[in-house]
Design an enzyme around this catalytic site. Sequence first.
Site, PDB file in Angstrom:
ATOM      1  N   HIS A 164      32.217 -24.560  19.396  1.00  0.00           N
ATOM      2  CA  HIS A 164      30.899 -25.202  19.532  1.00  0.00           C
ATOM      3  C   HIS A 164      30.585 -25.345  21.023  1.00  0.00           C
ATOM      4  O   HIS A 164      31.495 -25.534  21.839  1.00  0.00           O
ATOM      5  CB  HIS A 164      30.883 -26.567  18.846  1.00  0.00           C
ATOM      6  CG  HIS A 164      29.523 -27.207  18.891  1.00  0.00           C
ATOM      7  ND1 HIS A 164      29.116 -27.978  19.958  1.00  0.00           N
ATOM      8  CD2 HIS A 164      28.473 -27.147  18.044  1.00  0.00           C
ATOM      9  CE1 HIS A 164      27.864 -28.376  19.737  1.00  0.00           C
ATOM     10  NE2 HIS A 164      27.450 -27.882  18.587  1.00  0.00           N
TER      11      HIS A 164
ATOM     12  N   GLU B 183      23.866 -20.530  18.416  1.00  0.00           N
ATOM     13  CA  GLU B 183      23.213 -21.753  18.890  1.00  0.00           C
ATOM     14  C   GLU B 183      23.007 -21.645  20.396  1.00  0.00           C
ATOM     15  O   GLU B 183      23.957 -21.834  21.165  1.00  0.00           O
ATOM     16  CB  GLU B 183      24.088 -22.971  18.589  1.00  0.00           C
ATOM     17  CG  GLU B 183      24.409 -23.143  17.118  1.00  0.00           C
ATOM     18  CD  GLU B 183      24.970 -24.526  16.840  1.00  0.00           C
ATOM     19  OE1 GLU B 183      24.238 -25.346  16.282  1.00  0.00           O
ATOM     20  OE2 GLU B 183      26.127 -24.788  17.205  1.00  0.00           O
TER      21      GLU B 183
ATOM     22  N   GLY C 267      20.736 -30.361  20.876  1.00  0.00           N
ATOM     23  CA  GLY C 267      20.848 -31.780  21.207  1.00  0.00           C
ATOM     24  C   GLY C 267      19.557 -32.412  21.730  1.00  0.00           C
ATOM     25  O   GLY C 267      18.500 -31.786  21.746  1.00  0.00           O
TER      26      GLY C 267
ATOM     27  N   SER D 234      18.398 -27.833  17.526  1.00  0.00           N
ATOM     28  CA  SER D 234      17.123 -28.547  17.326  1.00  0.00           C
ATOM     29  C   SER D 234      16.350 -28.074  16.097  1.00  0.00           C
ATOM     30  O   SER D 234      15.115 -28.056  16.103  1.00  0.00           O
ATOM     31  CB  SER D 234      16.227 -28.452  18.574  1.00  0.00           C
ATOM     32  OG  SER D 234      16.818 -29.152  19.650  1.00  0.00           O
TER      33      SER D 234
END
Length: 263
Positions: free
Chosen positions: A100, A172, A178, A219
């Site tokens: 991640h 991502e 975030g 998002s």
Amino acid sequence: MKRCSRMYFGTNTKLSKTDGETLLYLEQLVEETKDIGRDAVQMFVIPSFTVLARAHELLASSGILLGAQNMCTAERGQFTGEVSPLSLRENGVTIAEIGHSERRHLFGETDDEERQKVSAAVRHGLQPLLCIGETVREKELGIADEILSIQLKVGTGALPPEEAVRLMVAYEPVWAIGTQGVPAPPEYVSARHRHIRGILTSLFGYGVGGDIPILFGGSVDSHNAPDYIRLPHVNGLFVGRSAWTAKGFSGLIRQTLPLYADK
Ligand code: PGA
């Protein structure tokens, strides 16, 4: 059944909930999603390590898979603070989230480490969910596809096609994730997913590489989710904040599943 004929929908709860809060959330999630066909969508939740055993009890027979946010490559040894793949298996985990953006950028994990984790996950019968994504600087330099190629090629290392059938990929963009994240334009996401699919088929052939689920994250919310899920080569959504309530999680699935089925 081909893997990509299903939609994938999952959340990593990061460090957003205490164990008690996670259990309450999971209880509500099981209730909220019980009428959603498991053949049509594979759901998963990736909470903190400390709550895995109790989360497993709660999710047992719910059809919602359980993941871990990180994993040590070693089974045992002098690795203070790490969590063994053996423990993950014992606690009912089936998905290992690897690489991640927060692991890469806050904790300095490298592509080489991600490769070792991917291969350890497969060795232990887990499904690696390899997360990849370019930074804003890399996007501005026009090298997003090069970065994604490197992260994928190094990260999946020498997985033979028969092992790559367990792999899932989450794209991502770091700049889209975030509270400071900027949602990515759908046409930008479309181009990156096409590129990722191309790399996967070149690595593993059309049969296997064409059927590895590629999820999009960063998002994602109820406004942009329909635009993302309609795109070719987007096989699911990997959602943070918008899926951290049971209603948010199930609402996003209900909104996107018919669109995925119509593609
Ligand atoms: P976000 O998180 O949806 O809150 O941007 C996404 C992620 O980090 O997986």
